[in-house]
Write an enzyme that holds these catalytic residues in place. Structure first.
Site, PDB file in Angstrom:
ATOM      1  N   PHE A   1      40.829  39.612  42.332  1.00 52.26           N
ATOM      2  CA  PHE A   1      40.420  38.330  41.767  1.00 52.26           C
ATOM      3  C   PHE A   1      40.271  38.452  40.256  1.00 52.26           C
ATOM      4  O   PHE A   1      40.804  37.644  39.485  1.00 52.26           O
ATOM      5  CB  PHE A   1      39.094  37.902  42.417  1.00 52.26           C
ATOM      6  CG  PHE A   1      38.561  36.564  41.994  1.00 52.26           C
ATOM      7  CD1 PHE A   1      37.985  36.371  40.751  1.00 52.26           C
ATOM      8  CD2 PHE A   1      38.613  35.483  42.867  1.00 52.26           C
ATOM      9  CE1 PHE A   1      37.474  35.137  40.369  1.00 52.26           C
ATOM     10  CE2 PHE A   1      38.109  34.242  42.501  1.00 52.26           C
ATOM     11  CZ  PHE A   1      37.527  34.077  41.251  1.00 52.26           C
ATOM     12  N   CYS A   2      39.543  39.482  39.800  1.00 50.61           N
ATOM     13  CA  CYS A   2      39.286  39.644  38.359  1.00 50.61           C
ATOM     14  C   CYS A   2      40.520  40.134  37.618  1.00 50.61           C
ATOM     15  O   CYS A   2      40.730  39.759  36.455  1.00 50.61           O
ATOM     16  CB  CYS A   2      38.105  40.593  38.157  1.00 50.61           C
ATOM     17  SG  CYS A   2      36.526  39.914  38.729  1.00 50.61           S
ATOM     18  N   VAL A   3      41.353  40.960  38.247  1.00 51.70           N
ATOM     19  CA  VAL A   3      42.612  41.366  37.608  1.00 51.70           C
ATOM     20  C   VAL A   3      43.445  40.129  37.303  1.00 51.70           C
ATOM     21  O   VAL A   3      43.973  39.958  36.191  1.00 51.70           O
ATOM     22  CB  VAL A   3      43.389  42.348  38.501  1.00 51.70           C
ATOM     23  CG1 VAL A   3      44.811  42.545  37.973  1.00 51.70           C
ATOM     24  CG2 VAL A   3      42.671  43.696  38.567  1.00 51.70           C
TER      25      VAL A   3
END
Length: 335
Positions: free
Chosen positions: A87-89
């Protein structure tokens, strides 16, 4: 109406109904982050003190801190890769598009090493912050005067990655459509104006109730009190564990070497100690938290506020281990 979408295990209060400090956080997110209701902060809104502190640290380091935004996004992306947080990548890849460096964004999206040597060093440094003593941590791949902002950024996302992996799904956009290059580019361009400006430091700290100046590496900057506020808010979750469970979490995380725990993880207690199990998973392998793990601890007596605080306690235990092992210098020594 309760929120649905990417949220697991909690039902955050509707942002439209927010008042007080929570409403102020949403206003700053809209003005300074360019995204009015990012799930990464909405999921913390059951615990407003945590939400405000997490946003303040992100704002004062990534958004308003010294150094280039693209370079800080790269460092945060490296952290997210190291923590296995897709998600954060994906989010940081889109934010790289927002900075205007589309070639860099697509290079990292493919898993390539950035062509620019300095960019490659920043990305590697961000990844290496998960591992105490990693050789990529020395020397800084940025000017020493920018260290508070870069260190604050990576520590912020070591915390946020763990919250996201524990409490959100992996889908940044519906149907995972951010995996398409055109969508990543278009989404990034949609808030490029906000990302490319740097607001003045300090507004995030107006949301906090701390007078603690923070750690030595951030003295004299707005990053310091924001970090201290997040530490204090996250450590409130210790009260949800008994002394034996707190000692277990402290001991296991204190000996952690940055590796991802094996599936046969001897130090992880079974569900007869559900609080310690959840806290340790949140610290070292939040992507392995299951419905059964949450159900074993939660029962009728633990609210969303409690669950967010317990996960935050585990997440910050890892942040504290990482921060204590970073080769840092006090701000006055770096100037």
């Amino acid at each position: 109406m309760p929120l649905s979408g990417p949220f697991r295990y909690t039902t955050p209060p509707p942002p439209d109904a927010a008042t007080g400090r929570t409403a102020e956080v949403y206003a700053q997110l809209s003005d300074d982050f360019g995204i009015a209701r990012p799930p990464t902060f909405v999921v913390l809104s059951s615990a407003p003190e945590l939400m405000a502190a997490a946003w303040a640290l992100t704002r004062e380091s990534l958004v308003a801190g010294a150094g280039g935004r693209a370079e800080k996004e790269l460092a945060a992306l490296g952290v997210s890769q190291a923590n296995r947080c897709p998600f954060c990548v994906d989010a940081h890849t889109m934010l790289l598009h927002a900075t205007g460096d589309h070639a860099l964004a697509e290079s990292v999206a493919r898993g390539d090493t950035p062509a620019d040597a300095e960019h490659a060093r920043v990305l590697a440094w961000g990844r290496a912050t998960r591992t105490p003593g990693a050789r990529e941590l020395r020397p800084y791949p940025f000017p020493a005067a920018h260290a508070p902002a870069f260190i604050g950024t990576v520590l912020s996302f070591h915390f946020i990655n763990r919250i996201v992996s524990a409490l959100l799904t992996e889908n940044l956009l519906p149907g995972n459509i951010q995996r398409f290059r055109a969508v990543r580019s278009l989404a990034g361009r949609s808030f490029s104006r906000t990302v490319r400006r740097r607001p003045a430091p300090g507004a995030g700290t107006t949301l906090l109730d701390t007078t603690d100046p923070g750690p030595g590496w951030a003295l004299g900057t707005s990053v310091g009190p924001a970090y201290a506020a997040l530490r204090d808010a996250a450590l409130q979750g210790a009260g949800l564990l008994d002394e034996a469970d707190r000692l277990l979490v402290r001991d296991v995380v204190g000996r952690w070497d940055g590796t991802h725990p094996p599936l046969a993880w001897d130090a992880l207690p079974d569900r007869s100690r559900p609080g310690a199990r959840l806290a340790l998973l949140a610290a070292l392998a939040p992507y392995r938290i299951t419905d059964e793990d949450v159900a074993a601890w939660r029962g009728a007596e633990h609210s969303d506020h409690c669950l967010v605080h317990l996960v935050a306690y585990g997440a910050f235990a890892a942040v504290d281990r990482i921060e204590s092992a970073l080769p840092v210098r006090r701000v006055r020594e770096a100037s």
